[in-house]
Structure formats: structure tokens, C-alpha cells
Design a protein around this motif. Structure first.
Motif, PDB file in Angstrom:
ATOM      1  N   HIS A   1      24.144  30.411 -10.584  1.00 14.73           N
ATOM      2  CA  HIS A   1      24.497  29.037 -10.957  1.00 14.73           C
ATOM      3  C   HIS A   1      25.631  28.563 -10.061  1.00 14.73           C
ATOM      4  CE1 HIS A   1      25.184  25.501 -13.452  1.00 14.73           C
ATOM      5  NE2 HIS A   1      24.105  25.827 -14.137  1.00 14.73           N
ATOM      6  N   ASP A   2      25.445  27.433  -9.418  1.00 15.74           N
ATOM      7  CA  ASP A   2      26.488  26.900  -8.544  1.00 15.74           C
ATOM      8  C   ASP A   2      27.808  26.758  -9.289  1.00 15.74           C
ATOM      9  OD1 ASP A   2      24.728  26.716  -6.469  1.00 15.74           O
ATOM     10  OD2 ASP A   2      24.295  24.589  -6.720  1.00 15.74           O
ATOM     11  N   GLU A   3      28.886  27.176  -8.618  1.00 18.68           N
ATOM     12  CA  GLU A   3      30.267  27.016  -9.098  1.00 18.68           C
ATOM     13  C   GLU A   3      30.620  27.949 -10.256  1.00 18.68           C
ATOM     14  OE1 GLU A   3      30.396  22.873  -9.985  1.00 18.68           O
ATOM     15  OE2 GLU A   3      30.261  22.254  -7.910  1.00 18.68           O
ATOM     16  N   ALA A   4      29.803  28.977 -10.469  1.00 15.84           N
ATOM     17  CA  ALA A   4      30.114  29.948 -11.525  1.00 15.84           C
ATOM     18  C   ALA A   4      30.969  31.104 -11.014  1.00 15.84           C
ATOM     19  CB  ALA A   4      28.820  30.501 -12.134  1.00 15.84           C
TER      20      ALA A   4
ATOM     21  N   ARG B   1      35.109  20.738  -2.953  1.00 21.64           N
ATOM     22  CA  ARG B   1      33.959  20.510  -3.838  1.00 21.64           C
ATOM     23  C   ARG B   1      33.662  19.018  -3.989  1.00 21.64           C
ATOM     24  NH1 ARG B   1      33.717  24.828  -8.824  1.00 21.64           N
ATOM     25  NH2 ARG B   1      33.464  26.681  -7.545  1.00 21.64           N
ATOM     26  N   PHE B   2      34.720  18.230  -4.108  1.00 28.77           N
ATOM     27  CA  PHE B   2      34.514  16.778  -4.194  1.00 28.77           C
ATOM     28  C   PHE B   2      33.898  16.252  -2.896  1.00 28.77           C
ATOM     29  CE2 PHE B   2      37.446  16.970  -7.812  1.00 28.77           C
ATOM     30  CZ  PHE B   2      36.933  15.988  -8.648  1.00 28.77           C
ATOM     31  N   GLU B   3      34.368  16.744  -1.756  1.00 30.04           N
ATOM     32  CA  GLU B   3      33.800  16.331  -0.471  1.00 30.04           C
ATOM     33  C   GLU B   3      32.336  16.727  -0.377  1.00 30.04           C
ATOM     34  OE1 GLU B   3      36.093  17.851   2.758  1.00 30.04           O
ATOM     35  OE2 GLU B   3      37.987  17.042   1.997  1.00 30.04           O
ATOM     36  N   ASP B   4      32.031  17.962  -0.794  1.00 31.41           N
ATOM     37  CA  ASP B   4      30.665  18.458  -0.726  1.00 31.41           C
ATOM     38  C   ASP B   4      29.736  17.655  -1.629  1.00 31.41           C
ATOM     39  OD1 ASP B   4      28.875  20.563   0.315  1.00 31.41           O
ATOM     40  OD2 ASP B   4      28.707  21.155  -1.790  1.00 31.41           O
ATOM     41  N   ALA B   5      30.281  17.135  -2.739  1.00 32.02           N
ATOM     42  CA  ALA B   5      29.480  16.330  -3.663  1.00 32.02           C
ATOM     43  C   ALA B   5      29.338  14.879  -3.197  1.00 32.02           C
ATOM     44  CB  ALA B   5      30.096  16.356  -5.059  1.00 32.02           C
TER      45      ALA B   5
END
Length: 428
Positions: free
Chosen positions: A232-235, A346-350
Motif C-alpha cells: 500500500h502506497d505510503e505505508a 509527497r505533495f509535489e508527487d501528488a
């Protein structure tokens, strides 16, 4: 421009050098590392982490933060909290942390003009402190007991708690799905607990040399991070935090050797991580957000910390002056800056950049280190809470009293770096 191999070597060398200089000068290493990273990055242009690491930047930084949280979580041994210090420490890392998160969120919302969700990310990150910045300050302040133990243990326990809260808020803001957040958290925690069982079984096998326990811990931490991320991503960050807490609190095998993780692997990891993070700082963003950041620092120092400390230490073993000293000690450190950086990625990647996150948190880290470093000894002297004996630090920068107390509670000898010196020995 440095290539991948040369850049990686430069990052490691600069990171280790920064920590050596910090420890030799008896100042928080984080200040030296941040200033050095800014110098070799945006000031001189010697290092461009994005060019050196390319697409590897986010996964490498995220994995490094995962290992850092594992190392910090290994210190979250609940058996250490006994006696009079137990109540104020537990209150500081629960009630105090909640007050800090909520009030810092409101302050960031008003001062920076951020949506409440993004302000909440900053508020959660600003919960953390950490022994790597608290330890050197305690050496300068030299507080009496039990005040010293309360401040030292708060610094040890608050990092994984604050980082986990910040991770949860970040996931909520990015995805806005409580179910997804729950699945991510449960996946990470489940994988971390399985990893802890594997670690215990391997270490308990009598043919395993204790000298290899640190290497085994590193391998298991990397494995649980990778498995959790694959499921799961970000786990991954949830997994390494759960692994550290589970290993720290199990009673099946001794983990004395594993605590060397921070002395060796952690030294390289923290140094390299901070050179990379500081080298990516946008100086124009630092300048642009300087005034609201300083206003946020003023609110943190003059309003939020005194409010949290007053609520957490009420009716405790600490007297009025000791409670006032707790209110005057809340620097932010390595975990705050590193989690801010990885969450910004993570914000940039999103596809929804969060340009205020890194400059504001880095500004708070630097400003609080300076404010408490200068004001702390003066306030302690004024309140009469200093001892005539200097506070000794172990190899991790943690006050020796904490190391010796943990050793006594575990029924083992304190490590050589924390054992009392021979009579007549003077401590710096």
C-alpha cells in the motif's frame, strides 16, 4: 556538477563532517548540518540533490526517514517511565502534544493564510522535538532532577508520536479518505509487527552473534518498509515506526546491541539526509516566509509551549519553577525537518505542491534552536533549577542519566560511554 557516485560520496562525507563539528563545538548538530547543506546547495551550487539523485530522490529520502523513525521508535521503551517523572512525561507527549498540534495549526492557519488541512500538517510536525537537539541544550542548562529526566524523556518519546500524527494528517489532506488512511495505517502497522516477530525469532536463534544484531535490525527495517510500500502506497513509515516500538517493548530478547543503531548507522543516515534536505532549500522561499515564520516561532515560544506545559505538568512532582522551566524548553529538531521535507515531496508527487512547508519548518527548527539555546541557561539560572554538576551526554547526545536509568531498569550494565568516570575526572 557532481555525478551520482561523486554526489553520494560528497553527501555522506559532508553529513558526517557536520555532525563531528557540531559535537566538537557542543552545539546541536542539526544547526551545523542545515547551515552546511544550505552552503553547499543553494549558496554555492556545489550540490544539487535533484540532479544527483534524479527520480531516486523521493524513494531514497522517504526510506531514509523511515529508518530514522525506526531508530527513534527504538527509544520508545515504556518501561523506562517509572517514578515521579512518569506522569509529567506521559502528559507532555499526550495532552501536551495534542494542545501543541491544535494551537500550532490555528497559528499556522492565521499567520500563513493556509487552508486548515495544510496548517494541520505543520501543526502536527511541530509536535516533535528530539534528543539530538534537547541533549546538547540540557548540557548547557544543567537542570536538577527530576526536571532533567522529564525534559530528556519527553525529547526521546515525542519524535515517533509526532511523526506518526503528522503522517496521518498528511495522508488525510492528500487523499481525504478516512478509509484509505485506515487501510494505509493498518497495513504499515501489520507489516511492522510481523517484522518485529521475525527479528525476535532470528535474534533468539542462539547461533546469531550479537555483533550482527544491528545489521539484522537494518535489514528487517528496510524489508518491512519495502513490503509495506509494495502492499500500500505510503505505508512504509507506519511500518518502520511500528517495528521500532514493538522491538523496544518486547521482553523475549535483549536488544542492547541494537541501540548502537543510532550511534553508527544513524550518524551517517542523519548527516546525509540533512545535507540533501538543506541543499534543496529555496533561499527565496525562506526570505519570503521569514516574517510569518518568526511570528509563528514567537507564538510557539510565548504562548503554545507555556500553555501545553502548564496543562501537562499540573499537580505533578515538579514545583512551580521547574514547571516554568519545562515551559521554556521546546526546540524542534531532526525529525521535524526530515518529515517536513519528505511530506513536501509527497505533495509535489501528488501534483499539489506545498511551498510553505519546508521553509517554514526549517525556519522554526533554526529559530527555536537559537532561542532556547540562548535563553535556556539564562531562564534556568533565574529560576534556580540548575545543578552544580554538569550534564554528561552519551555517544548519541542523550543525557547520561537517561542511559543509566534505562540500563538499570533493564537489569544491565550501562554502556561504556555512560558509565561514571573515575574519581577526579573532570567533565567538559
Amino acid at each position: 556538477m557532481l555525478g551520482f557516485v561523486g554526489g553520494l560520496a560528497f553527501i555522506v562525507v559532508a553529513g558526517v563532517a557536520g555532525q563531528v563539528v557540531g559535537r566538537s563545538a557542543r552545539v546541536p548538530s542539526i544547526i551545523v548540518l542545515l547551515l552546511l547543506g544550505i552552503l553547499v546547495g543553494p549558496v554555492t551550487g556545489w550540490l544539487d540533490p535533484d540532479a544527483v539523485l534524479g527520480s531516486r530522490l523521493y524513494p531514497l529520502v522517504s526510506m531514509a526517514v523511515g529508518l530514522l523513525l525506526f531508530e527513534e521508535s527504538l527509544k520508545l521503551d515504556l518501561t523506562r517511565l517509572r517514578g515521579g517523572a512518569r506522569r509529567p512525561v506521559l502528559a507532555l507527549v499526550t495532552v501536551g502534544a495534542l494542545i501543541t498540534a491544535l494551537t500550532a495549526t490555528l497559528a499556522a492557519h492565521w499567520l500563513l493564510g493556509l487552508p486548515i488541512g495544510r496548517a494541520g500538517v505543520i501543526g502536527a510536525i511541530l509536535i516533535v522535538s528530539g534528543p539530538t537537539v534537547v541533549g546538547p541544550l540540557l548540557a548547557l542548562i544543567r537542570p536538577k532532577q527530576p526536571l532533567e529526566s522529564v525534559l530528556a524523556f519527553e525529547g526521546i518519546f515525542i519524535d515517533p508520536i509526532g511523526a506518526t500524527a503528522a503522517l496521518a494528517v498528511t495522508n488525510m489532506v492528500l487523499h481525504g479518505e478516512p478509509v484509505r488512511l485506515g487501510v494505509t495505517g493498518l497495513t504499515g502497522v501489520g507489516v511492522g509487527l510481523v517484522g518485529a516477530v521475525v527479528f525476535v525469532l532470528v535474534v533468539r536463534w542462539r547461533r546469531i552473534d550479537p555483533a550482527t544484531h544491528v545489521a539484522i535490525a537494518l535489514a528487517v527495517a528496510l524489508a518491512v518498509y519495502a513490503v509495506a510500500e509494495a502492499l500500500h502506497d505510503e505505508a512504509g513509515l507506519f511500518a518502520t515506526t511500528a517495528l521500532g516500538v514493538a522491538v523496544a517493548n518486547q521482553t523475549v530478547v535483549r536488544i542492547d546491541a541494537v541501540h548502537e543503531f543510532g550511534s553508527h548507522i544513524g550518524l551517517v543516515l542523519i548527516g546525509a539526509l540533512f545535507i540533501v534536505l538543506a541543499a534543496r532549500v529555496d533561499l527565496h522561499a525562506l526570505a519570503r516566509y521569514a516574517l510569518p515564520t518568526l511570528a509563528l516561532v514567537a507564538v510557539l515560544v510565548l504562548v503554545i509551549r507555556p500553555l501545553a506545559a502548564a496543562a501537562a505538568t499540573a499537580r505533578s512532582v515538579l514545583d512551580r519553577n521547574e514547571r516554568a522551566m519545562v515551559a521554556a524548553m521546546a526546540p524542534r529538531g531532526i525529525v521535524a525537518a526530515s518529515t517536513a521535507s519528505v511530506f513536501a515531496l509527497r505533495f509535489e508527487d501528488a501534483g499539489t505542491p506545498f511551498p510553505q512547508l519546508v521553509p517554514v519548518v526549517f525556519g522554526v527548527v533554526l529559530a527555536t534552536a537559537v532561542v532556547y539555546g540562548v535563553a535556556g541557561p539564562l531562564v534556568a539560572r533565574r529560576l534556580g533549577v540548575r545543578t552544580s554538576e554538569p550534564v554528561r551526554l552519551d555517544d548519541d547526545g542523550v543525557p547520561v542519566v537517561v542511559t543509566e536509568l534505562a540500563a538499570a531498569l533493564d537489569g544491565r550494565e550501562p554502556p561504556p560511554s555512560s558509565r561514571p568516570s573515575p574519581p577526579g575526572t573532570r567533565h567538559p
